[in-house]
Design an enzyme around this catalytic site. Structure first.
Site, mmCIF file in Angstrom:
data_model
loop_
_atom_site.group_PDB
_atom_site.id
_atom_site.type_symbol
_atom_site.label_atom_id
_atom_site.label_comp_id
_atom_site.label_asym_id
_atom_site.label_seq_id
_atom_site.Cartn_x
_atom_site.Cartn_y
_atom_site.Cartn_z
ATOM 1 C CE LYS A 78 41.336 -14.204 40.205
ATOM 2 N NZ LYS A 78 39.915 -14.070 39.812
ATOM 3 N NE ARG A 98 41.789 -11.887 33.166
ATOM 4 C CZ ARG A 98 42.395 -11.426 34.265
ATOM 5 N NH1 ARG A 98 42.553 -12.220 35.333
ATOM 6 N NH2 ARG A 98 42.836 -10.181 34.308
#
Length: 269
Positions: A214, A248
């Site tokens: 991210k 995740r």
């Protein structure tokens, strides 16, 4: 904290090791791997590799939720999932459906998915009814700030979510919390959450961290999207040390090796 996550067909032990949720995006426009696994054949091959590399779950998303994503109709999302979920179920690990639409969740659970990953944080109470029908756990993601203090805001969201579940007769032992890195937060707020994950262990619920590749990693390191896996792994190790039960990630092979050593030292296995 409970020791098991109850699925329809099995129980998953929590706390023995850090569990890994492998990401399978069957989308043309996800921020990191959009278009790579859009075809059913490519998706099946990648899912098999994720399992071989050590994934404990596969999280399937058929609509991108990257910043400024373009929403798609539920019918299109369902069409993307129809051939994927049954094939991935054959690999023997639980399947999570990454959606905020109750009708999509219901379709996926009917096909054999086990968990709902709701990035909207249960804004639609119909999602509770769907999950109850299939006795499915829900990952509730913090995605909307209300107050200025991000730590307290996330704590309050978790507490409200538990109250909401109780009011709707949903088993709170079936809730997994995600602090929502990258969802409606400044980079400073994302970093504050990553430094303070242990603060959320006051809730009797497992914590999932979704930080893989991210933008906050780019903010901290100046690495491009394709060069963020090692940094993702480092954050996952630090998260495991703070008690996070599930991570995740995209690169399961790399991060499973990092977590095996981390779990040994932390005392998980």
């Amino acid at each position: 904290m409970k020791n098991f996550l109850k699925l329809r067909e099995r129980k998953i032990e929590l706390g023995r090791k850090t569990l890994i949720m492998g990401i399978l995006n069957v989308t043309p426009d996800s921020f990191s791997d959009g278009g790579f696994f859009y075809s059913p054949d490519a998706a099946k091959i990648h899912a098999a590799k994720l399992v071989e590399d050590g994934a404990d779950f596969i999280d399937i998303g058929a609509e991108s939720t990257r910043p400024d994503f373009t929403p798609i109709a539920a019918a299109e999302e369902i069409a993307r999932l129809e051939k994927i979920i049954p094939a991935v179920k054959n690999f023997g690990v639980p399947v999570s459906i990454d959606t905020y639409k109750p009708e999509v969740a219901a379709f996926a659970l009917e096909l054999g998915a086990d968990i709902v990953n709701d990035v909207s944080g249960l804004r639609d109470e119909n999602m509770i009814r769907v999950a109850k029908k299939f006795d499915a756990p829900i990952i509730a993601v913090h995605s909307k700030k209300i107050s200025g203090d991000i730590i307290e805001d996330v704590k309050n969201f978790f507490a409200r979510t538990l109250d909401f579940c109780r009011a709707n007769d949903f088993d709170t032992s079936q809730i997994i919390f995600d602090v929502g890195i990258g969802f409606g937060k400044t980079q400073e707020e994302n970093i504050s959450l990553l430094k303070n994950l242990r603060a959320f262990k006051i809730f009797d619920a497992p914590i999932l961290l979704g930080v893989s590749r991210k933008s906050v990693i780019g903010y901290m390191t100046n690495f491009g999207v394709d060069s963020r896996d090692e940094a993702t792994g480092a954050i996952c190790v630090l998260a495991a040390a703070q008690g996070v039960e599930i991570v995740r990630v995209h690169n399961v092979a790399m991060i499973s090796k990092m977590l095996r050593a981390a779990d040994f030292l932390i005392g998980g296995i």
